[in-house]
Design a protein around this motif. Structure first.
Motif, PDB file in Angstrom:
ATOM      1  N   TRP A  56       0.832  -1.196   0.000  1.00  0.00           N
ATOM      2  CA  TRP A  56       0.000   0.000   0.000  1.00  0.00           C
ATOM      3  C   TRP A  56       0.868   1.247   0.000  1.00  0.00           C
ATOM      4  N   THR A  57       0.404   2.262  -0.706  1.00  0.00           N
ATOM      5  CA  THR A  57       1.099   3.551  -0.725  1.00  0.00           C
ATOM      6  C   THR A  57       0.084   4.654  -0.469  1.00  0.00           C
ATOM      7  N   ILE A  58       0.313   5.414   0.587  1.00  0.00           N
ATOM      8  CA  ILE A  58      -0.513   6.586   0.886  1.00  0.00           C
ATOM      9  C   ILE A  58       0.374   7.806   0.685  1.00  0.00           C
ATOM     10  N   GLY A  59       0.101   8.542  -0.389  1.00  0.00           N
ATOM     11  CA  GLY A  59       0.957   9.655  -0.775  1.00  0.00           C
ATOM     12  C   GLY A  59       0.254  10.995  -0.669  1.00  0.00           C
ATOM     13  N   ILE A  60       1.004  12.022  -0.263  1.00  0.00           N
ATOM     14  CA  ILE A  60       0.487  13.386  -0.195  1.00  0.00           C
ATOM     15  C   ILE A  60       1.436  14.302  -0.952  1.00  0.00           C
TER      16      ILE A  60
ATOM     17  N   VAL B 290     -16.682  24.954 -12.822  1.00  0.00           N
ATOM     18  CA  VAL B 290     -16.001  24.720 -11.551  1.00  0.00           C
ATOM     19  C   VAL B 290     -14.496  24.857 -11.740  1.00  0.00           C
ATOM     20  N   ILE B 291     -13.855  25.531 -10.800  1.00  0.00           N
ATOM     21  CA  ILE B 291     -12.390  25.629 -10.794  1.00  0.00           C
ATOM     22  C   ILE B 291     -11.868  24.590  -9.813  1.00  0.00           C
ATOM     23  N   PHE B 292     -11.262  23.529 -10.353  1.00  0.00           N
ATOM     24  CA  PHE B 292     -10.686  22.489  -9.512  1.00  0.00           C
ATOM     25  C   PHE B 292      -9.235  22.839  -9.205  1.00  0.00           C
ATOM     26  N   PRO B 293      -8.766  22.575  -7.992  1.00  0.00           N
ATOM     27  CA  PRO B 293      -7.359  22.848  -7.681  1.00  0.00           C
ATOM     28  C   PRO B 293      -6.461  21.952  -8.508  1.00  0.00           C
ATOM     29  N   PRO B 294      -5.366  22.477  -9.016  1.00  0.00           N
ATOM     30  CA  PRO B 294      -4.488  21.656  -9.843  1.00  0.00           C
ATOM     31  C   PRO B 294      -3.840  20.542  -9.041  1.00  0.00           C
ATOM     32  N   ALA B 295      -3.892  19.341  -9.594  1.00  0.00           N
ATOM     33  CA  ALA B 295      -3.247  18.200  -8.949  1.00  0.00           C
ATOM     34  C   ALA B 295      -2.126  17.670  -9.817  1.00  0.00           C
ATOM     35  N   LEU B 296      -1.951  18.282 -10.955  1.00  0.00           N
ATOM     36  CA  LEU B 296      -0.922  17.825 -11.884  1.00  0.00           C
ATOM     37  C   LEU B 296       0.049  18.963 -12.175  1.00  0.00           C
ATOM     38  N   SER B 297       1.296  18.609 -12.452  1.00  0.00           N
ATOM     39  CA  SER B 297       2.317  19.637 -12.651  1.00  0.00           C
ATOM     40  C   SER B 297       2.131  20.410 -13.941  1.00  0.00           C
ATOM     41  N   ASP B 298       1.314  19.891 -14.872  1.00  0.00           N
ATOM     42  CA  ASP B 298       1.154  20.594 -16.136  1.00  0.00           C
ATOM     43  C   ASP B 298      -0.132  21.416 -16.182  1.00  0.00           C
TER      44      ASP B 298
ATOM     45  N   ALA C 252       4.675  15.372  -7.221  1.00  0.00           N
ATOM     46  CA  ALA C 252       5.682  14.512  -6.597  1.00  0.00           C
ATOM     47  C   ALA C 252       5.175  14.151  -5.203  1.00  0.00           C
ATOM     48  N   TYR C 253       4.501  13.010  -5.101  1.00  0.00           N
ATOM     49  CA  TYR C 253       3.863  12.611  -3.849  1.00  0.00           C
ATOM     50  C   TYR C 253       4.890  12.078  -2.844  1.00  0.00           C
TER      51      TYR C 253
END
Length: 517
Positions: free
Chosen positions: A5-9, A146-154, A16-17
């Motif tokens: 299991w991997t729990i990343g933040i 809706v403006i979603f917070p960016p979760a990707l670097s691009d 980069a989690y």
């Protein structure tokens, strides 16, 4: 095979989690629906209980290794790998952080995480009038608001020097990559014009309508389902999705740790269905939808100012509008260009002052258009008198602002009565357990089965046998990530297959099958 299991933040929000798995004491999360026949899923939620002896997860600890990064909207993910397949089980954003208090107390910190539904509820919809659009097309238009917070670097972020090199290191986020919408069965004559919230507290605007409620209205009109899946993707099923699937993905014959079961549940057994629709009329000629009265709009030199106005009739009641124009603009001082961006029940007025030295002051402005009036409510009713006679009246009311046709409302009422009228035994959920790493029991099913899977249940004590769709999930990794408990929330598959044109095994109309809505 051992499951890892991997729990990343993503503390830096740069894709980069940081692997925080070793610090997790327990993880509990839910997604999807928790009750059968619902149209819009619950908010996706996760609670992480973290070891915090070194105050790593104490936001105000200036000596902490994460100081300044312990803040909302940090992306979070949970993944598993069984040696052959990596699976995503949860996607969301940090919502709040709660370190335990007292210098002699527990050395733990709880991190609350939520999915994307929160952003739908926080965004007021100012959608354009939707005419003759399928349900999925309207939902897609709502999601675009809706403006979603960016979760990707691009993903491009205005004002962030590291993430605003548009076309180079970043690009505009493509929301289509985060949605999976089936083509809607229903085409609506009109939507968005009567989305007005009338109730609420005295200090809240009475005429707002958020994106979540818009999606709920459209999905309910379709009788489909909208939810966010394990990967955080927005999913829309049309009303035939559940009717079409016949092949089971797994069978459970007394194989569950627990099963929540009831017979004749009042939440699911209904024999009187009342569906409220909202017929509308469209005025043949333009009238005043909004007028600037006893006020001034000032636009500084070389600047642009936007003002959102809401359409109202002569009785100050909110209405919709089409063929909207802006007219009779008069200035107390200077001049500016005025453009109108028409929406379903309001308009965005854009005032642009092209003078470099003189302020423009607008003293008169009228927005005109053909008003769309909700003519009031009409009810379609479907009753099963035999069910009422034997089991008592069990009524359900459904209010659908986007349905303007009484016949369409009647179809919905008949459909709901037919699938709810007969009291029966239903399993609301089942629970499984296994070792989170070493597996055993039905561990593979816990990994692989998710929302949309069709399972067969048999349980000896209740003598129950039925086919169910998994419509929601709840998971807990406990004992330092060693014990994995999974609960699946269920919705029954229809007992008799619906008739489908061209399907040889489903075409004996009025014999082995019957028409569906």
């Amino acid at each position: 095979m051992t499951t890892r299991w991997t729990i990343g933040i993503d503390w830096d929000r740069d894709d980069a989690y940081t692997d925080e798995t070793a610090r997790v004491l327990s993880a509990k999360w839910t997604l999807g629906f928790q009750q059968a026949y619902e149209n819009v899923g619950n908010e996706t939620k996760l609670t992480l209980l973290m070891r915090n002896e070194d105050k790593r997860f104490t936001p105000e600890n200036s000596a902490g290794s994460l100081y300044g990064k312990l803040a909302p909207l940090r992306p979070v993910k949970i993944e598993s790998n069984d040696g052959t397949t990596t699976r995503r089980h949860f996607s969301g954003w940090v919502q709040s952080i709660h370190p335990a208090v007292n210098q002699y107390g527990e050395r733990v910190s709880a991190i609350q995480v939520a999915g994307a539904m929160q952003f739908l509820k926080a965004a007021e919809t100012k959608i354009e009038l939707q005419e003759n659009q399928r349900s999925d097309q309207i939902i897609d238009a709502l999601i675009q608001e809706v403006i979603f917070p960016p979760a990707l670097s691009d993903s491009w972020v205005l004002g962030d020097p590291d993430r605003s090199k548009l076309g180079q290191s970043t690009k505009l986020a493509d929301l289509t990559a985060y949605s999976d919408f089936e083509e809607g069965v229903m085409t609506l004559n009109m939507a968005g014009d009567n989305w007005v919230r009338q109730g609420g507290y005295s200090d809240q605007a009475k005429d707002t309508f958020d994106v979540y409620r818009g999606i709920r209205d459209i999905t309910a009109a379709e009788r489909g389902k909208f939810f966010f899946d394990r990967a955080g993707k927005a999913v829309f099923w049309n009303r035939h999705h559940i009717l079409d699937k016949l092949d089971t993905d797994a069978s459970f014959d007394d194989a569950m740790t627990d099963m929540q079961y009831s017979f004749a549940s009042p939440d699911q057994t209904k024999n009187e269905i009342i569906v409220t629709c909202h017929p509308r009329t469209v005025a043949p000629a333009p009238t005043t939808l909004w007028e600037l009265k006893d006020a001034l709009i000032r636009v500084a030199p070389g600047q642009q100012r936007e003002v959102y106005v809401k359409y109202k009739d002569e009785k100050d009641k909110r209405i919709g509008g089409k063929d909207v124009t802006v007219e009779d603009v008069e200035f107390l001082q200077g001049r500016c260009q005025v453009n109108v961006e028409a929406k379903a029940n309001g308009a965005n007025l854009v005032f642009k002052n092209e003078s470099d030295s003189r302020e423009a002051v607008v003293e008169k402005c009228i927005v005109k258009g053909r008003k769309i009036v909700d003519e009031g409510q009409m009810d379609a009713r479907a009753i099963d008198q035999e069910s009422i006679t034997f089991f008592g009246r069990r009524a359900m009311n459904i209010n659908l602002p986007s349905i303007d046709d009484l016949d369409q409302a009647q179809y919905i009422a008949d459909f709901e009565r037919n699938r709810r009228k007969t009291p029966c035994g239903l399993a609301q959920s089942i629970t499984l357990q296994s070792h989170a790493e070493n597996g055993g029991a039905r561990h593979a099913d816990q990994l692989g089965l998710t929302i949309g899977a069709l399972i067969e249940l048999r349980e000896t004590q209740t003598d129950h046998h039925g086919l169910y769709f998994i419509i929601g999930e709840a998971h807990e990794l406990a004992r330092g990530g060693k014990r994995w408990t999974t609960t699946w929330y269920l919705e029954p598959q229809v007992e008799t297959p619906r008739w489908k044109l061209g399907a040889a095994d489903r075409g004996k109309l009025d014999r082995s099958t019957y028409l569906a809505y």
